[in-house]
Design an enzyme around this catalytic site. Sequence first.
Site, mmCIF file in Angstrom:
data_model
loop_
_atom_site.group_PDB
_atom_site.id
_atom_site.type_symbol
_atom_site.label_atom_id
_atom_site.label_comp_id
_atom_site.label_asym_id
_atom_site.label_seq_id
_atom_site.Cartn_x
_atom_site.Cartn_y
_atom_site.Cartn_z
ATOM 1 N N GLU A 53 6.750 2.948 -9.252
ATOM 2 C CA GLU A 53 5.355 3.332 -9.527
ATOM 3 C C GLU A 53 4.824 2.568 -10.748
ATOM 4 O OE1 GLU A 53 3.699 5.160 -7.477
ATOM 5 O OE2 GLU A 53 5.176 6.379 -6.410
ATOM 6 N N LYS B 110 7.862 1.097 -0.145
ATOM 7 C CA LYS B 110 8.261 0.411 -1.386
ATOM 8 C C LYS B 110 9.471 1.086 -2.040
ATOM 9 C CE LYS B 110 4.252 0.961 -3.312
ATOM 10 N NZ LYS B 110 3.603 1.619 -2.175
ATOM 11 N N SER C 257 0.837 -1.203 0.000
ATOM 12 C CA SER C 257 0.000 0.000 0.000
ATOM 13 C C SER C 257 0.869 1.248 0.000
ATOM 14 C CB SER C 257 -0.879 0.004 1.251
ATOM 15 O OG SER C 257 -0.056 0.148 2.393
#
Length: 203
Positions: free
Chosen positions: A94, A27, A22
């Site tokens: 992304e 990340k 999430s």
Amino acid sequence: MNLFSEAEINEKTGNIEVICGSMFSGKTEELMRRIKRAEFARQSVIIFKPSVDKRYSETKVVSHDMKAVPCISLTKAEHILEESAAVDVVCIDEAQFFDSELIDICQKLANRGKRVIVAGLDMDFKGEPFGSIPGLLAVADHVTKLHAICVKCGALAQFSHRLTLSKQRIMLGEKELYEPLCRKCFGKALKDSESQKSLTFNE
Ligand SMILES: [Zn+2]
């Protein structure tokens, strides 16, 4: 054409690593950590991101703690193959914003002996699988699912709850637009916003 047909002639073994989770799960930080280790080993690294993401910079991948690494912004994933011909490690941040052609591209790169590291949101604000990530998870050699912490109850959070009622899938923004929630709190928040919507509609 078989994606693996050119694999046999390449002696180096490549692989695909996916870092998903999430928002606020770290990340990009995890991607940076892997890039740094590769750079210590004197491996050449290239980073791509979709040009839809213009939050801070056109030429850097910027993490939430503002560490930055040079990268190439692309509108379409198709240019990744030609741009990464000469490098050892290909990173894509992304990645949920690239469409499903990214899956074949990552397979081709890995079959050519590249280490491919992909980071992205696995679910959108409705809790549904996002863009190319579900397919990439299927073909990946290694998968890392990171969690944020639920802002309501402190449990591990895997959902990115949007704080506005907009239905647009791509809305870039950070703390003011999204909050990480666990399964229980996300379900409750969705229910609440449904009843809020019907209230507004009935007025
Ligand atoms: Zn919770």
